[in-house]
Design a protein around this motif. Structure first.
Motif, PDB file in Angstrom:
ATOM      1  N   TRP A  54       0.832  -1.203   0.000  1.00 13.64           N
ATOM      2  CA  TRP A  54       0.000   0.000   0.000  1.00 13.64           C
ATOM      3  C   TRP A  54       0.867   1.254   0.000  1.00 13.64           C
ATOM      4  CZ3 TRP A  54      -1.741   3.274   4.412  1.00 13.64           C
ATOM      5  CH2 TRP A  54      -0.936   3.131   5.543  1.00 13.64           C
TER       6      TRP A  54
ATOM      7  N   GLN B 226      -4.158  -6.394  -1.384  1.00 12.50           N
ATOM      8  CA  GLN B 226      -5.528  -6.250  -1.853  1.00 12.50           C
ATOM      9  C   GLN B 226      -5.637  -5.223  -2.980  1.00 12.50           C
ATOM     10  OE1 GLN B 226      -7.759  -5.428   1.838  1.00 12.50           O
ATOM     11  NE2 GLN B 226      -8.796  -7.379   1.531  1.00 12.50           N
ATOM     12  N   ILE B 227      -6.626  -5.437  -3.862  1.00  8.52           N
ATOM     13  CA  ILE B 227      -7.023  -4.454  -4.852  1.00  8.52           C
ATOM     14  C   ILE B 227      -8.532  -4.253  -4.730  1.00  8.52           C
ATOM     15  CG2 ILE B 227      -5.179  -5.176  -6.422  1.00  8.52           C
ATOM     16  CD1 ILE B 227      -7.453  -6.322  -8.228  1.00  8.52           C
ATOM     17  N   LYS B 228      -9.036  -3.186  -5.370  1.00  4.52           N
ATOM     18  CA  LYS B 228     -10.475  -2.958  -5.399  1.00  4.52           C
ATOM     19  C   LYS B 228     -11.051  -3.532  -6.688  1.00  4.52           C
ATOM     20  CE  LYS B 228     -12.405   0.566  -3.541  1.00  4.52           C
ATOM     21  NZ  LYS B 228     -12.940   1.929  -3.309  1.00  4.52           N
ATOM     22  N   THR B 229     -12.203  -4.210  -6.568  1.00  4.29           N
ATOM     23  CA  THR B 229     -12.873  -4.781  -7.729  1.00  4.29           C
ATOM     24  C   THR B 229     -14.367  -4.479  -7.641  1.00  4.29           C
ATOM     25  OG1 THR B 229     -13.548  -6.947  -6.841  1.00  4.29           O
ATOM     26  CG2 THR B 229     -11.233  -6.705  -7.526  1.00  4.29           C
TER      27      THR B 229
ATOM     28  N   GLN C 132     -13.154  -5.665  -2.260  1.00  2.00           N
ATOM     29  CA  GLN C 132     -11.706  -5.843  -2.188  1.00  2.00           C
ATOM     30  C   GLN C 132     -11.341  -7.308  -2.331  1.00  2.00           C
ATOM     31  OE1 GLN C 132     -11.519  -2.212   0.933  1.00  2.00           O
ATOM     32  NE2 GLN C 132      -9.824  -3.651   1.096  1.00  2.00           N
TER      33      GLN C 132
ATOM     34  N   LEU D  48      -5.724  -7.010 -12.597  1.00  2.00           N
ATOM     35  CA  LEU D  48      -5.420  -5.581 -12.629  1.00  2.00           C
ATOM     36  C   LEU D  48      -5.965  -4.928 -13.894  1.00  2.00           C
ATOM     37  CD1 LEU D  48      -1.742  -5.790 -11.333  1.00  2.00           C
ATOM     38  CD2 LEU D  48      -3.644  -4.707 -10.105  1.00  2.00           C
TER      39      LEU D  48
ATOM     40  N   TYR E 107      -8.677  -1.898 -13.688  1.00  2.88           N
ATOM     41  CA  TYR E 107      -8.057  -0.576 -13.724  1.00  2.88           C
ATOM     42  C   TYR E 107      -7.755  -0.045 -15.119  1.00  2.88           C
ATOM     43  CZ  TYR E 107      -7.297  -1.166  -8.690  1.00  2.88           C
ATOM     44  OH  TYR E 107      -7.474  -1.347  -7.342  1.00  2.88           O
TER      45      TYR E 107
ATOM     46  N   GLN F  71     -11.558   6.787  -6.255  1.00  2.26           N
ATOM     47  CA  GLN F  71     -11.303   5.404  -6.633  1.00  2.26           C
ATOM     48  C   GLN F  71     -12.527   4.826  -7.343  1.00  2.26           C
ATOM     49  OE1 GLN F  71     -10.533   3.764  -2.692  1.00  2.26           O
ATOM     50  NE2 GLN F  71      -8.328   3.665  -3.087  1.00  2.26           N
TER      51      GLN F  71
ATOM     52  N   VAL G  52      -5.023  -0.578   0.031  1.00  2.78           N
ATOM     53  CA  VAL G  52      -4.896  -1.437  -1.142  1.00  2.78           C
ATOM     54  C   VAL G  52      -3.544  -1.139  -1.783  1.00  2.78           C
ATOM     55  CG1 VAL G  52      -7.374  -1.707  -1.590  1.00  2.78           C
ATOM     56  CG2 VAL G  52      -6.162   0.287  -2.510  1.00  2.78           C
ATOM     57  N   THR G  53      -3.165  -1.937  -2.738  1.00  3.22           N
ATOM     58  CA  THR G  53      -1.859  -1.783  -3.377  1.00  3.22           C
ATOM     59  C   THR G  53      -1.639  -0.372  -3.925  1.00  3.22           C
ATOM     60  OG1 THR G  53      -0.455  -2.546  -5.217  1.00  3.22           O
ATOM     61  CG2 THR G  53      -2.830  -2.735  -5.508  1.00  3.22           C
TER      62      THR G  53
ATOM     63  N   ASP H 188      -3.205   0.917  -7.204  1.00  2.00           N
ATOM     64  CA  ASP H 188      -4.491   1.600  -7.265  1.00  2.00           C
ATOM     65  C   ASP H 188      -4.277   3.107  -7.377  1.00  2.00           C
ATOM     66  OD1 ASP H 188      -7.679   1.103  -6.246  1.00  2.00           O
ATOM     67  OD2 ASP H 188      -6.841   3.071  -5.779  1.00  2.00           O
TER      68      ASP H 188
END
Length: 250
Positions: A19, A51-54, A58, A97, A101, A208, A217-218, A221
Protein backbone atom coordinates in the motif's frame (compact mmCIF):
# COMPACT_ATOMS: atom_id res chain seq x y z
CA UNK A 1 29.29 7.20 19.82
CA UNK A 2 28.05 10.50 18.41
CA UNK A 3 26.30 11.03 15.08
CA UNK A 4 26.48 14.66 13.99
CA UNK A 5 24.63 14.66 10.65
CA UNK A 6 20.99 13.64 10.35
CA UNK A 7 20.51 10.43 8.41
CA UNK A 8 17.10 8.77 8.37
CA UNK A 9 16.61 5.04 7.96
CA UNK A 10 13.61 2.76 7.47
CA UNK A 11 13.97 -1.00 7.92
CA UNK A 12 11.03 -3.02 6.62
CA UNK A 13 10.31 -6.59 5.59
CA UNK A 14 9.74 -6.98 1.83
CA UNK A 15 6.03 -6.95 0.98
CA UNK A 16 4.24 -7.77 -2.28
CA UNK A 17 3.44 -4.50 -4.14
CA UNK A 18 2.25 -2.92 -0.87
CA UNK A 19 0.00 0.00 0.00
CA UNK A 20 0.94 3.66 -0.34
CA UNK A 21 2.03 3.93 3.31
CA UNK A 22 5.17 1.92 2.59
CA UNK A 23 6.16 4.34 -0.18
CA UNK A 24 5.51 7.24 2.16
CA UNK A 25 8.12 5.72 4.47
CA UNK A 26 10.52 5.52 1.52
CA UNK A 27 9.76 9.18 0.77
CA UNK A 28 10.98 10.16 4.24
CA UNK A 29 14.06 7.91 4.26
CA UNK A 30 17.64 8.50 3.24
CA UNK A 31 18.24 4.76 3.45
CA UNK A 32 15.61 2.06 3.06
CA UNK A 33 16.70 -1.43 4.16
CA UNK A 34 14.85 -4.46 2.89
CA UNK A 35 14.70 -6.51 6.10
CA UNK A 36 14.96 -9.87 4.36
CA UNK A 37 17.09 -11.94 6.76
CA UNK A 38 14.38 -12.42 9.39
CA UNK A 39 11.89 -15.24 9.73
CA UNK A 40 9.17 -15.50 7.11
CA UNK A 41 5.90 -14.70 8.90
CA UNK A 42 3.81 -17.75 9.71
CA UNK A 43 0.14 -17.43 8.88
CA UNK A 44 -1.34 -14.56 6.90
CA UNK A 45 0.84 -11.55 6.17
CA UNK A 46 1.52 -8.94 3.50
CA UNK A 47 4.77 -10.63 2.51
CA UNK A 48 3.13 -12.50 -0.34
CA UNK A 49 -0.26 -10.82 -0.79
CA UNK A 50 -2.00 -7.49 -1.24
CA UNK A 51 -5.53 -6.25 -1.85
CA UNK A 52 -7.02 -4.45 -4.85
CA UNK A 53 -10.47 -2.96 -5.40
CA UNK A 54 -12.87 -4.78 -7.73
CA UNK A 55 -16.51 -4.63 -8.71
CA UNK A 56 -17.10 -7.41 -6.20
CA UNK A 57 -15.29 -5.60 -3.38
CA UNK A 58 -11.71 -5.84 -2.19
CA UNK A 59 -9.88 -8.94 -3.38
CA UNK A 60 -6.54 -10.46 -2.45
CA UNK A 61 -3.76 -11.05 -4.96
CA UNK A 62 -1.57 -13.77 -3.44
CA UNK A 63 1.78 -15.06 -4.67
CA UNK A 64 1.89 -18.84 -4.11
CA UNK A 65 4.98 -19.92 -2.20
CA UNK A 66 6.57 -23.25 -1.53
CA UNK A 67 6.81 -24.39 2.08
CA UNK A 68 8.36 -21.73 4.31
CA UNK A 69 9.92 -24.48 6.43
CA UNK A 70 12.69 -26.95 5.74
CA UNK A 71 12.29 -30.69 6.20
CA UNK A 72 13.34 -30.44 9.84
CA UNK A 73 10.47 -27.97 10.35
CA UNK A 74 12.85 -25.06 10.84
CA UNK A 75 11.39 -21.70 9.76
CA UNK A 76 13.02 -20.10 6.74
CA UNK A 77 14.10 -16.50 6.50
CA UNK A 78 12.23 -14.32 4.01
CA UNK A 79 15.13 -14.34 1.54
CA UNK A 80 15.00 -18.14 1.32
CA UNK A 81 11.30 -18.58 0.52
CA UNK A 82 10.68 -19.64 -3.08
CA UNK A 83 7.70 -18.93 -5.33
CA UNK A 84 5.55 -21.81 -6.57
CA UNK A 85 5.81 -21.00 -10.25
CA UNK A 86 3.97 -24.17 -11.25
CA UNK A 87 0.86 -22.06 -10.69
CA UNK A 88 -0.14 -19.48 -13.32
CA UNK A 89 -0.33 -16.65 -10.79
CA UNK A 90 1.43 -13.95 -12.85
CA UNK A 91 -1.11 -13.97 -15.66
CA UNK A 92 -3.96 -14.15 -13.15
CA UNK A 93 -2.70 -11.08 -11.29
CA UNK A 94 -2.14 -9.08 -14.47
CA UNK A 95 -5.59 -9.89 -15.85
CA UNK A 96 -7.18 -8.97 -12.53
CA UNK A 97 -5.42 -5.58 -12.63
CA UNK A 98 -6.26 -5.02 -16.28
CA UNK A 99 -9.93 -5.85 -15.80
CA UNK A 100 -10.35 -3.51 -12.84
CA UNK A 101 -8.06 -0.58 -13.72
CA UNK A 102 -7.63 -0.38 -17.51
CA UNK A 103 -10.18 2.45 -17.71
CA UNK A 104 -8.51 4.55 -14.98
CA UNK A 105 -6.87 7.80 -16.11
CA UNK A 106 -3.36 6.40 -15.67
CA UNK A 107 -4.29 2.75 -16.09
CA UNK A 108 -1.75 2.29 -18.88
CA UNK A 109 1.09 3.55 -16.64
CA UNK A 110 0.08 1.13 -13.92
CA UNK A 111 -0.29 -1.81 -16.28
CA UNK A 112 3.14 -1.14 -17.81
CA UNK A 113 4.67 -1.30 -14.34
CA UNK A 114 2.72 -4.44 -13.47
CA UNK A 115 3.65 -6.09 -16.76
CA UNK A 116 7.35 -5.42 -16.16
CA UNK A 117 7.19 -6.74 -12.59
CA UNK A 118 5.18 -9.85 -13.43
CA UNK A 119 7.17 -10.81 -16.52
CA UNK A 120 10.42 -11.36 -14.63
CA UNK A 121 11.12 -14.99 -13.87
CA UNK A 122 11.76 -14.68 -10.14
CA UNK A 123 12.43 -17.80 -8.10
CA UNK A 124 12.52 -16.14 -4.67
CA UNK A 125 9.69 -14.12 -3.17
CA UNK A 126 12.07 -11.54 -1.71
CA UNK A 127 13.60 -10.85 -5.14
CA UNK A 128 10.12 -10.25 -6.58
CA UNK A 129 9.08 -7.96 -3.75
CA UNK A 130 12.29 -5.96 -3.72
CA UNK A 131 12.34 -5.51 -7.50
CA UNK A 132 8.71 -4.33 -7.49
CA UNK A 133 9.28 -1.89 -4.63
CA UNK A 134 12.35 -0.33 -6.24
CA UNK A 135 10.76 -0.25 -9.72
CA UNK A 136 7.71 1.62 -8.42
CA UNK A 137 9.86 3.92 -6.27
CA UNK A 138 11.83 4.89 -9.36
CA UNK A 139 8.61 5.61 -11.25
CA UNK A 140 7.45 7.86 -8.40
CA UNK A 141 10.78 9.70 -8.29
CA UNK A 142 11.72 8.56 -4.79
CA UNK A 143 15.42 8.93 -4.02
CA UNK A 144 16.14 6.70 -1.02
CA UNK A 145 19.20 4.46 -1.11
CA UNK A 146 18.10 0.79 -1.08
CA UNK A 147 19.97 -1.96 0.74
CA UNK A 148 19.29 -5.57 1.82
CA UNK A 149 19.89 -6.57 5.41
CA UNK A 150 20.96 -10.04 4.24
CA UNK A 151 23.98 -8.47 2.50
CA UNK A 152 25.31 -6.72 5.62
CA UNK A 153 26.69 -9.70 7.56
CA UNK A 154 24.90 -8.65 10.76
CA UNK A 155 23.97 -11.62 12.95
CA UNK A 156 22.30 -10.03 16.00
CA UNK A 157 18.59 -10.40 16.71
CA UNK A 158 15.48 -8.42 17.62
CA UNK A 159 16.02 -4.74 18.56
CA UNK A 160 19.80 -5.18 18.55
CA UNK A 161 19.61 -6.28 14.91
CA UNK A 162 17.84 -3.03 14.02
CA UNK A 163 20.33 -0.96 15.99
CA UNK A 164 23.29 -2.68 14.37
CA UNK A 165 21.82 -1.92 10.94
CA UNK A 166 21.35 1.74 11.91
CA UNK A 167 24.94 1.93 13.16
CA UNK A 168 26.22 0.20 10.02
CA UNK A 169 24.92 3.16 7.98
CA UNK A 170 25.64 5.75 10.69
CA UNK A 171 21.92 6.55 10.76
CA UNK A 172 20.63 8.54 13.72
CA UNK A 173 16.90 8.69 12.96
CA UNK A 174 14.93 5.45 12.74
CA UNK A 175 11.34 5.57 11.44
CA UNK A 176 8.91 2.75 12.08
CA UNK A 177 5.19 2.06 12.45
CA UNK A 178 3.28 1.90 15.71
CA UNK A 179 3.10 -1.87 15.33
CA UNK A 180 6.69 -1.97 16.62
CA UNK A 181 5.78 -0.46 19.99
CA UNK A 182 5.38 -3.85 21.69
CA UNK A 183 8.95 -5.01 21.18
CA UNK A 184 11.13 -1.90 20.87
CA UNK A 185 13.90 -1.42 23.44
CA UNK A 186 13.88 2.38 23.68
CA UNK A 187 16.85 2.55 26.05
CA UNK A 188 18.99 0.69 23.53
CA UNK A 189 18.15 3.17 20.79
CA UNK A 190 18.81 6.13 23.10
CA UNK A 191 22.16 4.78 24.27
CA UNK A 192 23.23 4.48 20.63
CA UNK A 193 22.26 8.08 19.83
CA UNK A 194 19.45 6.90 17.55
CA UNK A 195 16.17 8.80 17.71
CA UNK A 196 13.13 6.60 17.16
CA UNK A 197 10.19 8.18 15.36
CA UNK A 198 6.80 6.64 14.72
CA UNK A 199 5.02 7.19 11.43
CA UNK A 200 1.65 8.95 11.49
CA UNK A 201 0.21 7.58 8.25
CA UNK A 202 -1.76 10.04 6.15
CA UNK A 203 -2.76 9.07 2.63
CA UNK A 204 -5.10 11.75 1.27
CA UNK A 205 -8.31 10.42 -0.32
CA UNK A 206 -8.62 10.36 -4.10
CA UNK A 207 -11.39 9.19 -6.41
CA UNK A 208 -11.30 5.40 -6.63
CA UNK A 209 -13.45 2.96 -8.55
CA UNK A 210 -15.92 0.70 -6.78
CA UNK A 211 -17.24 2.40 -3.69
CA UNK A 212 -15.86 4.23 -0.67
CA UNK A 213 -12.24 5.27 -0.47
CA UNK A 214 -9.75 3.03 1.27
CA UNK A 215 -5.98 3.57 1.44
CA UNK A 216 -5.30 -0.06 2.36
CA UNK A 217 -4.90 -1.44 -1.14
CA UNK A 218 -1.86 -1.78 -3.38
CA UNK A 219 0.00 1.35 -4.49
CA UNK A 220 -0.99 0.31 -8.02
CA UNK A 221 -4.49 1.60 -7.27
CA UNK A 222 -3.14 5.08 -6.53
CA UNK A 223 -0.89 5.00 -9.60
CA UNK A 224 -3.77 3.92 -11.85
CA UNK A 225 -5.76 6.97 -10.79
CA UNK A 226 -3.02 9.58 -10.26
CA UNK A 227 0.08 8.39 -12.12
CA UNK A 228 3.27 10.17 -11.12
CA UNK A 229 1.16 12.68 -9.19
CA UNK A 230 0.65 9.95 -6.59
CA UNK A 231 3.11 11.62 -4.21
CA UNK A 232 0.71 14.54 -3.83
CA UNK A 233 -1.52 12.19 -1.82
CA UNK A 234 1.21 11.04 0.58
CA UNK A 235 1.41 13.35 3.58
CA UNK A 236 2.51 11.12 6.45
CA UNK A 237 4.44 12.73 9.28
CA UNK A 238 6.58 11.37 12.09
CA UNK A 239 6.61 11.84 15.86
CA UNK A 240 9.42 11.26 18.32
CA UNK A 241 8.47 8.43 20.64
CA UNK A 242 8.96 10.51 23.79
CA UNK A 243 6.44 13.05 22.50
CA UNK A 244 3.66 10.49 22.22
CA UNK A 245 1.56 10.41 25.42
CA UNK A 246 1.64 7.08 27.24
CA UNK A 247 3.54 5.41 24.37
CA UNK A 248 4.51 2.50 26.58
CA UNK A 249 0.85 1.81 27.31
CA UNK A 250 -0.40 1.86 23.72
Amino acid sequence: MSKTNEKTIVILQPQYIPWAGVFDQIRLADIFVHYDDVQYPQGRSFTNRVQIKTEQGQKWMSVPVNSSRKEQDKPLNINKVSIDNTQKWCRKHFELLRHNYAKAEFGNDMLELADDILNHDFELLSDLNIYALEKISNYLGLEARFERSSKLGITSHSTQHLIDICNHFDANIYITGLGARNYVDYDNFESNDIQLYYMNYDVKPYQQFYGEFTPYVTILDLIAHKGQNALEHMHSSTQYWKDIPDIMEL
